[in-house]
Design an enzyme around this catalytic site. Sequence first.
Site, mmCIF file in Angstrom:
data_model
loop_
_atom_site.group_PDB
_atom_site.id
_atom_site.type_symbol
_atom_site.label_atom_id
_atom_site.label_comp_id
_atom_site.label_asym_id
_atom_site.label_seq_id
_atom_site.Cartn_x
_atom_site.Cartn_y
_atom_site.Cartn_z
ATOM 1 N N ARG A 48 -41.346 92.787 -34.556
ATOM 2 C CA ARG A 48 -40.630 92.622 -33.290
ATOM 3 C C ARG A 48 -39.804 91.342 -33.340
ATOM 4 N NH1 ARG A 48 -45.814 91.970 -32.841
ATOM 5 N NH2 ARG A 48 -46.242 93.948 -31.832
ATOM 6 N N TYR A 69 -47.982 73.272 -32.820
ATOM 7 C CA TYR A 69 -46.789 74.033 -33.208
ATOM 8 C C TYR A 69 -45.683 73.083 -33.699
ATOM 9 C CZ TYR A 69 -42.964 77.468 -32.430
ATOM 10 O OH TYR A 69 -41.889 78.319 -32.548
ATOM 11 N N LYS A 115 -44.130 73.146 -37.432
ATOM 12 C CA LYS A 115 -42.712 73.443 -37.648
ATOM 13 C C LYS A 115 -42.001 72.268 -38.329
ATOM 14 C CE LYS A 115 -42.548 77.648 -35.953
ATOM 15 N NZ LYS A 115 -42.423 78.796 -36.889
HETATM 16 P P1 NAD Z 1 -42.584 87.112 -31.573
HETATM 17 O O1 NAD Z 1 -43.881 86.694 -30.996
HETATM 18 O O2 NAD Z 1 -41.701 88.016 -30.811
HETATM 19 O O3 NAD Z 1 -42.796 87.716 -33.029
HETATM 20 C C1 NAD Z 1 -43.613 87.080 -33.977
HETATM 21 C C2 NAD Z 1 -44.172 88.126 -34.918
HETATM 22 O O4 NAD Z 1 -45.038 87.462 -35.858
HETATM 23 C C3 NAD Z 1 -45.021 89.173 -34.183
HETATM 24 O O5 NAD Z 1 -44.634 90.473 -34.575
HETATM 25 C C4 NAD Z 1 -46.440 88.851 -34.604
HETATM 26 O O6 NAD Z 1 -47.317 89.971 -34.651
HETATM 27 C C5 NAD Z 1 -46.194 88.263 -35.992
HETATM 28 N N1 NAD Z 1 -47.322 87.434 -36.423
HETATM 29 C C6 NAD Z 1 -48.007 86.524 -35.686
HETATM 30 N N2 NAD Z 1 -49.008 86.014 -36.410
HETATM 31 C C7 NAD Z 1 -48.952 86.608 -37.618
HETATM 32 C C8 NAD Z 1 -49.732 86.490 -38.783
HETATM 33 N N3 NAD Z 1 -50.788 85.671 -38.845
HETATM 34 N N4 NAD Z 1 -49.410 87.239 -39.856
HETATM 35 C C9 NAD Z 1 -48.354 88.100 -39.800
HETATM 36 N N5 NAD Z 1 -47.585 88.253 -38.718
HETATM 37 C C10 NAD Z 1 -47.886 87.511 -37.636
HETATM 38 O O7 NAD Z 1 -41.843 85.730 -31.878
HETATM 39 P P2 NAD Z 1 -40.312 85.415 -32.238
HETATM 40 O O8 NAD Z 1 -39.743 84.710 -31.083
HETATM 41 O O9 NAD Z 1 -39.616 86.586 -32.806
HETATM 42 O O10 NAD Z 1 -40.581 84.293 -33.350
HETATM 43 C C11 NAD Z 1 -40.287 84.458 -34.724
HETATM 44 C C12 NAD Z 1 -40.304 83.090 -35.379
HETATM 45 O O11 NAD Z 1 -39.310 82.264 -34.786
HETATM 46 C C13 NAD Z 1 -41.635 82.344 -35.203
HETATM 47 O O12 NAD Z 1 -41.926 81.635 -36.392
HETATM 48 C C14 NAD Z 1 -41.340 81.373 -34.084
HETATM 49 O O13 NAD Z 1 -42.167 80.246 -34.143
HETATM 50 C C15 NAD Z 1 -39.890 81.050 -34.366
HETATM 51 N N6 NAD Z 1 -39.158 80.539 -33.200
HETATM 52 C C16 NAD Z 1 -38.987 81.320 -32.089
HETATM 53 C C17 NAD Z 1 -38.285 80.788 -31.009
HETATM 54 C C18 NAD Z 1 -38.042 81.567 -29.745
HETATM 55 O O14 NAD Z 1 -37.513 80.987 -28.780
HETATM 56 N N7 NAD Z 1 -38.362 82.832 -29.676
HETATM 57 C C19 NAD Z 1 -37.769 79.486 -31.080
HETATM 58 C C20 NAD Z 1 -37.977 78.739 -32.227
HETATM 59 C C21 NAD Z 1 -38.668 79.278 -33.296
#
Ligand code: NAD
Length: 255
Positions: free
Chosen positions: A18, A156, A160
Amino acid sequence: MTHTTDGRRTAIVTGAARGIGAAVARRLAREGFAVGVVDLDEADCADTVEAVVGAGGSATAVAADVSDEAAVASAVARIAAELGPPTVLVNNAGIGPRAELVEMTTRQWDTVTGVNLRGPFLVTRAVCPHMIAAGWGRIVNMSSISAVGDAARVDYGSAKAGLIGFTKSLALQLGRHGITANAIAPGFVVSDMTRASARRLGRDFEEFRSSAARSIPVGRVGEPEDIAHTVSFLVSPDAGFVSGQVIYVAGGPVD
Ligand code: NAD
């Protein structure tokens, strides 16, 4: 869940069921990559696999917790066997629950740093021999603007920031093998993660999103495709002279 390869280059995207990871998987498929879709639950990867296959691509969904050494080793081996040796890796899986420092359990610290920092180490270590054998590789690590400090999530923010050090160190160590390593540090991106943050704060998501947008110079929050676009640049053959960098994809500068 496997759709056989037809000789395309292979990419692995973690956390691709996702959100940002799914958008990255779809984008790489459009660009001709066979995609190893890794997430906690194989059934959750069905939409991503369907989108990849619908776009004429190949995909294998593999369930693995990226912080589990044995699960990572077998996931990478399976993807290499079914789709071909991976030469592109997007370490995207991440979690970001909130807790005040004084209430944070040691277990939470270990889980959050385990997924966000140990995970990329384990997956990169498993994929790297394929890149070295190919004499070419692209590693993209999903950091965050939280790397410069996150008042709500010290675990976190630390993971990061660690991921940026990991990225720069990989770039130094692996450049001689034709491998680049870069980090993307997204700002606010619409996904389940930001929806969960709004819920935890007791805020309506649309209000949460528009209030975030007001503080972002370009006047909007990010979409997963904004991040996928940057990944696409970093893994392209033409980006071979870009390594060890952090690209903030946040709608404005980040200190
Ligand atoms: P999300 O929660 O929508 O998706 C994260 C996915 O990672 C999920 O499908 C989840 O099942 C999977 N996941 C979690 N733990 C896992 C594990 N141990 N092993 C395998 N898969 C695992 O989050 P997102 O917003 O799409 O985030 C993706 C990346 O971007 C993450 O690393 C997040 O920290 C980073 N990020 C997101 C944002 C934001 O605003 N959404 C901002 C900065 C960084």
